[in-house]
Design an enzyme around this catalytic site. Structure first.
Site, PDB file in Angstrom:
ATOM      1  N   ARG A  83       0.841  -1.204   0.000  1.00 31.69           N
ATOM      2  CA  ARG A  83       0.000   0.000   0.000  1.00 31.69           C
ATOM      3  C   ARG A  83       0.874   1.250   0.000  1.00 31.69           C
ATOM      4  NH1 ARG A  83      -5.036   1.881   3.767  1.00 31.69           N
ATOM      5  NH2 ARG A  83      -4.810   4.091   3.321  1.00 31.69           N
ATOM      6  N   ARG A  92      -6.787   1.793  -3.184  1.00 31.16           N
ATOM      7  CA  ARG A  92      -5.824   1.162  -2.280  1.00 31.16           C
ATOM      8  C   ARG A  92      -5.819  -0.360  -2.421  1.00 31.16           C
ATOM      9  NH1 ARG A  92      -8.388   4.364   2.545  1.00 31.16           N
ATOM     10  NH2 ARG A  92      -7.963   5.944   0.999  1.00 31.16           N
ATOM     11  N   ASP A  95      -6.781  -2.019   2.891  1.00 29.03           N
ATOM     12  CA  ASP A  95      -7.121  -1.032   3.907  1.00 29.03           C
ATOM     13  C   ASP A  95      -7.557  -1.811   5.144  1.00 29.03           C
ATOM     14  OD1 ASP A  95      -7.593   1.432   4.930  1.00 29.03           O
ATOM     15  OD2 ASP A  95      -9.549   1.710   3.973  1.00 29.03           O
ATOM     16  N   ASP A  97      -8.743  -1.269   9.146  1.00 23.49           N
ATOM     17  CA  ASP A  97      -9.110  -0.288  10.176  1.00 23.49           C
ATOM     18  C   ASP A  97      -9.626  -0.997  11.411  1.00 23.49           C
ATOM     19  OD1 ASP A  97      -8.818   2.237   8.842  1.00 23.49           O
ATOM     20  OD2 ASP A  97     -10.537   1.658   7.595  1.00 23.49           O
TER      21      ASP A  97
END
Ligand code: PAF
Length: 437
Positions: A83, A92, A95, A97
């Site tokens: 990334r 991207r 990802d 989170d």
């Protein structure tokens, strides 16, 4: 160990492979135990739209890493998979989170937990509902996205959904709707929203009784699957312009005295139906005109759901239950029984053979006027379909009234019939299960 939920997404290269690789790397980290991985959902990119769709998922894991340490691992995985920094909302490879970390709330420069935008994002909530159904159950759901995600979860499990829209401050009347919904459907959603659009500028929007804690307790006792409790700004965001307006039947009875009221009701229920997408929605017969308006919306706008209208629940002395009854002073509360008494007398007179509407209305009015301070908005007999005034009883008729006791406006109604074997006759002998129009 802390239970923690991670959002995962990719929209560059081989998206499935990227996600697989990231999960494999996560599994290798000591102190992390992956419990469940959601299905992957294809979602449109936000913001910058000239890029591939994303694949999004969610991971449920247990860890004894601190939230900050976990974040460092996630950043490393992102970097290892190649990334690179693009612009906000840019494409991207991967990802990762942290959405939720136990029940901790964290706000530092690098980390905000729970993830601040997760409740506004379908692409987070839908996979999250796969791995964390408990987050959506018996919960107060405050956003439209979260409500939709919960509904998707139920639909994926092929559950039928019963829906009870309310303005809160629940009483036995509301609970009878919930009971009817529980009887018919696998899952029950209750909404609590005091809808500003259905109150006139001089009406009681501000003082309308509200007590979420009490409502929540009542609903927990009876057992519902979700309480939808959106804020006014979520329902009517800045720039809101669209209203649903039903003609004719909204101009009669209460419509004459509460201009705009049914437009507000029609708008909110249509919005709620779109959000909750229930199989069946439940309304009380006390708001007879409202039920007719809603039924009309459903048939005119081809909304695929059934409406059930449940009989009025009354206090032991006959007063129809209403959230507004709390406004009444002890004297007004006592006097308000006159409404049901006069309706019952009218019903009895019809049963004895009275057919002259004028006479029936005059008797009801006379009875109510015995309470010197009571102020009558209307006492009418109307066709149950069109709500047009009738001048003689022939078949099924509603006797409806609205009367002020001090600052409180109460409504009530009763259905009467003049011929045997009409639908009402079946209803009366068929018990209290509810009127299905
Ligand atoms: O009957 C009510 O409580 C409300 O009019 C409704 C249907 C919840 C719409 O706000």
């Amino acid at each position: 160990m802390v239970i923690c939920f991670i959002g995962i997404g990719s929209n560059l290269g081989n998206r499935e492979k990227n996600i697989e690789k990231a999960i494999a790397k996560l599994r290798k980290i000591k102190n992390i135990k992956i419990e469940k991985v959601s299905r992957l959902y294809r979602t449109r990119p936000e913001g910058y739209i000239r890029q591939n769709d994303f694949l999004n998922g969610a991971i449920r894991l247990q860890t004894n890493l601190e939230a900050g340490e976990l974040l460092t691992h996630l950043k490393k995985i992102e970097k290892d998979l190649g990334r690179y920094e693009t612009f906000r909302f840019g494409p991207r490879i991967i990802d990762l989170d942290i959405l939720i970390y136990g029940n901790q709330r964290i706000k530092t420069k690098d980390l905000a937990i729970p993830h601040p935008r997760m409740y506004a994002r379908d692409f987070v909530l839908t996979p999250l509902a796969d791995v964390a159904p408990e987050l959506f159950k018996h919960k107060i759901i405050r956003t439209i996205s979260a409500m939709r995600a919960f509904i998707k979860l139920l639909r994926a499990e092929n559950k039928t959904i019963g829906f009870v829209p309310t303005m809160g401050y629940l009483h036995q009347g509301h609970l009878s709707l919930v009971r009817a919904a529980k009887k018919d459907c696998d899952k029950v959603v209750v909404s609590i929203f005091v809808n500003p659009a259905q109150f006139g500028s001089k009406e009681d929007f501000r003082r309308y009784p509200r007590d979420l804690k009490r409502d929540e307790k009542l609903l927990k006792q009876i057992g519902v699957d979700a309480i939808f409790y959106p804020g006014v700004k979520a329902v009517y965001p800045k720039g809101y312009l669209t209203y649903v307006s039903v003609e004719k039947i909204t101009e009669r009875l209460c419509g004459k005295y509460r201009p705009g009221h049914f437009r507000g009701v029609a708008t909110i229920v249509t919005k709620l139906f779109n959000i909750v997408q229930p199989d069946t929605a439940y309304f009380g017969q006390k708001d007879f005109q409202q039920a007719r308006v809603i039924e009309k919306i459903i048939s005119d706008l081809n909304i695929p759901l059934k409406v059930k209208v449940v009989p009025i629940v009354r206090e032991p002395d006959g007063l129809a239950m209403s959230s507004r009854n709390v406004y009444l002073s002890p004297q007004e509360r006592k006097d308000a029984v006159v409404l049901y008494r006069s309706l019952r007398n009218a019903e009895a007179s019809v049963k004895r053979g009275e057919r002259v509407v004028k006479v029936i209305i005059r008797n009801i009015t006379k009875e109510i006027k015995k309470i010197a301070y009571a102020r009558i908005d209307y006492v009418e007999m109307a066709d149950t379909e069109t709500l047009e005034k009738v001048d003689k009883i022939n078949g099924e008729v509603v006797i409806a009234l609205a009367v002020w006791f001090g600052k409180t406006r109460l409504i009530d109604n009763i259905l009467v019939m003049a011929k045997p074997n009409c639908r009402l006759a079946r209803l009366r002998s068929g018990g209290q299960a509810g009127i299905k129009w």
